[in-house]
Design a protein around this motif. Structure first.
Motif, PDB file in Angstrom:
ATOM      1  N   UNK A  37       1.137  -1.312  -0.369  1.00  0.00           N
ATOM      2  CA  UNK A  37      -0.186  -0.116   0.339  1.00  0.00           C
ATOM      3  C   UNK A  37       0.649   1.417   0.204  1.00  0.00           C
ATOM      4  N   UNK A  38       0.313   2.364  -0.854  1.00  0.00           N
ATOM      5  CA  UNK A  38       0.942   3.872  -0.656  1.00  0.00           C
ATOM      6  C   UNK A  38       1.266   4.234   1.105  1.00  0.00           C
ATOM      7  N   UNK A  39       2.430   4.469   1.352  1.00  0.00           N
ATOM      8  CA  UNK A  39       3.448   4.845   2.515  1.00  0.00           C
ATOM      9  C   UNK A  39       2.389   6.456   2.206  1.00  0.00           C
ATOM     10  N   UNK A  40       2.421   6.523   3.679  1.00  0.00           N
ATOM     11  CA  UNK A  40       1.608   7.591   3.939  1.00  0.00           C
ATOM     12  C   UNK A  40       1.922   9.627   3.404  1.00  0.00           C
ATOM     13  N   UNK A  41       3.690   9.396   2.810  1.00  0.00           N
ATOM     14  CA  UNK A  41       3.585  10.470   2.570  1.00  0.00           C
ATOM     15  C   UNK A  41       4.263   9.993   0.401  1.00  0.00           C
ATOM     16  N   UNK A  42       3.566   9.273   0.069  1.00  0.00           N
ATOM     17  CA  UNK A  42       3.797   8.309  -0.744  1.00  0.00           C
ATOM     18  C   UNK A  42       5.007   7.712  -1.145  1.00  0.00           C
TER      19      UNK A  42
END
Length: 67
Positions: A36-41
């Motif tokens: 999944x995409x990390x919080x900061x992209x």
């Protein structure tokens, strides 16, 4: 190859999941990001199609699917 935008794949023996964000069949390239995409992209990876192995390809579920 049958690789499509939105598919999630593994690269080789790497257990990290990657999402396909673009495919250029004629140019033999594809673009991936960690999923999944990390919080900061996540940075985009550009790879030749022949280096991408599909292992248990699937489409990610929307994060709000159960709401």
């Amino acid at each position: 190859m049958g690789l499509h935008q939105g598919d999630c794949i593994h690269l080789g023996s790497d257990e990290q999941l990657y999402q396909v964000i673009g495919v250029d069949d004629h140019g033999d390239r594809c673009w991936l990001r960690r999923w999944p995409l990390p919080r900061h992209g996540s940075p985009v990876l550009e790879l030749p199609l022949h280096q991408v192995q599909q292992k248990g390809r699937h489409r990610p579920q929307p994060l709000n699917a159960g709401i």
